[in-house]
Design an enzyme around this catalytic site. Structure first.
Site, PDB file in Angstrom:
ATOM      1  N   ASP A 107       0.820  -1.212   0.000  1.00  0.00           N
ATOM      2  CA  ASP A 107       0.000   0.000   0.000  1.00  0.00           C
ATOM      3  C   ASP A 107       0.854   1.263   0.000  1.00  0.00           C
ATOM      4  OD1 ASP A 107      -2.393   1.396  -0.016  1.00  0.00           O
ATOM      5  OD2 ASP A 107      -2.582   1.424   2.160  1.00  0.00           O
ATOM      6  N   PRO A 108       1.676   1.454  -1.040  1.00  0.00           N
ATOM      7  CA  PRO A 108       2.479   2.679  -1.092  1.00  0.00           C
ATOM      8  C   PRO A 108       1.599   3.909  -1.356  1.00  0.00           C
ATOM      9  CG  PRO A 108       3.328   0.982  -2.591  1.00  0.00           C
ATOM     10  CD  PRO A 108       1.961   0.571  -2.166  1.00  0.00           C
TER      11      PRO A 108
END
Length: 238
Positions: free
Chosen positions: A71-72
């Protein structure tokens, strides 16, 4: 992850506090720093450096370590006073098994060297491609357009427009009957890559992204100063 990156020259992972954590809550040490958005008005050299760090942490986790944050986004990155980037939020952390990690690397090398038939064989081997499917040339074009930064040599600047085009390609795979269906691990890794380059595009950062990937895929020597710093740090961990 905090243990693995302890003492790293440009990456900081806050240490967890087990006595305050539980099955659903992770508590870590406090990390002072500025929001990621502060980099958007920084000098080009600072934006390039930050873009490379993002690439090495998020995408390097896929190709190099076989595990990565899925989940950048800007809310999960802080700019520390000492110049390091701190990476937060490990609620969507993925570990690739040996076979999935090898699949990632093999797809990259097949696309990199223009071996469409081998790419089709790889997709069939994992059940992503069944039946007749698209031609090897179509599959090569799909992979190259959905990850242009990794398969294009030379220093290039990532823009938000290029990332949008890549996302549009990645989310509309070539027609096949039955439809092309990538393994779950590969879907998450591509998602992480596209989100990472969305952040890099917001900085309009430049690097030879292909050369950096070759460090992980082909074991080539680091091509940048940050790469050499990382290699020196790793040598001290052995």
């Amino acid at each position: 992850v905090a243990r693995r990156y302890a003492g790293h020259p440009f990456i900081r992972v806050p240490a967890p506090l087990p006595e305050l954590s539980g099955p659903r809550v992770l508590v870590t040490e406090f990390v002072p720093g500025e929001r990621f958005g502060s980099l958007e008005t920084a000098p080009q050299a600072d934006r390039d450096r930050a873009g490379e760090i993002l690439h090495r942490f998020y995408v390097g986790g896929v190709f190099g370590d076989g595990e990565f944050c899925g989940d950048p986004h800007a809310g999960n990155v802080l700019v520390c006073p000492d110049g390091r980037l701190a990476f937060l939020d490990y609620g969507l952390y993925k570990t690739l098994g040996p076979e999935s990690a090898a699949f990632e690397r093999d797809c990259f090398t097949a696309a990199d060297t223009g071996r469409g038939e081998d790419l089709a064989d790889l997709l069939r081997a994992v059940g992503a491609l069944r039946g007749e499917g698209p031609s090897p040339e179509t599959l090569l074009r799909y992979f190259r357009l959905s990850a242009p930064w990794h398969l294009r040599s030379g220093v290039t600047t990532i823009t938000s427009a290029e990332v949008k085009r890549a996302v549009a390609v990645a989310t509309t795979p070539p027609e096949a009957d039955p439809p092309l269906r990538m393994p779950a691990a590969h879907t998450f890794s591509r998602r992480a890559e596209l989100l990472t380059f969305g952040m890099i595009g917001s900085l309009e950062a430049a690097a030879d992204w292909h050369a950096i990937c070759r460090e992980w895929i082909y074991g080539e020597a680091p091509s940048t100063e940050l790469g050499r710093e990382h290699a020196a740090w790793r040598a001290m961990q052995v």
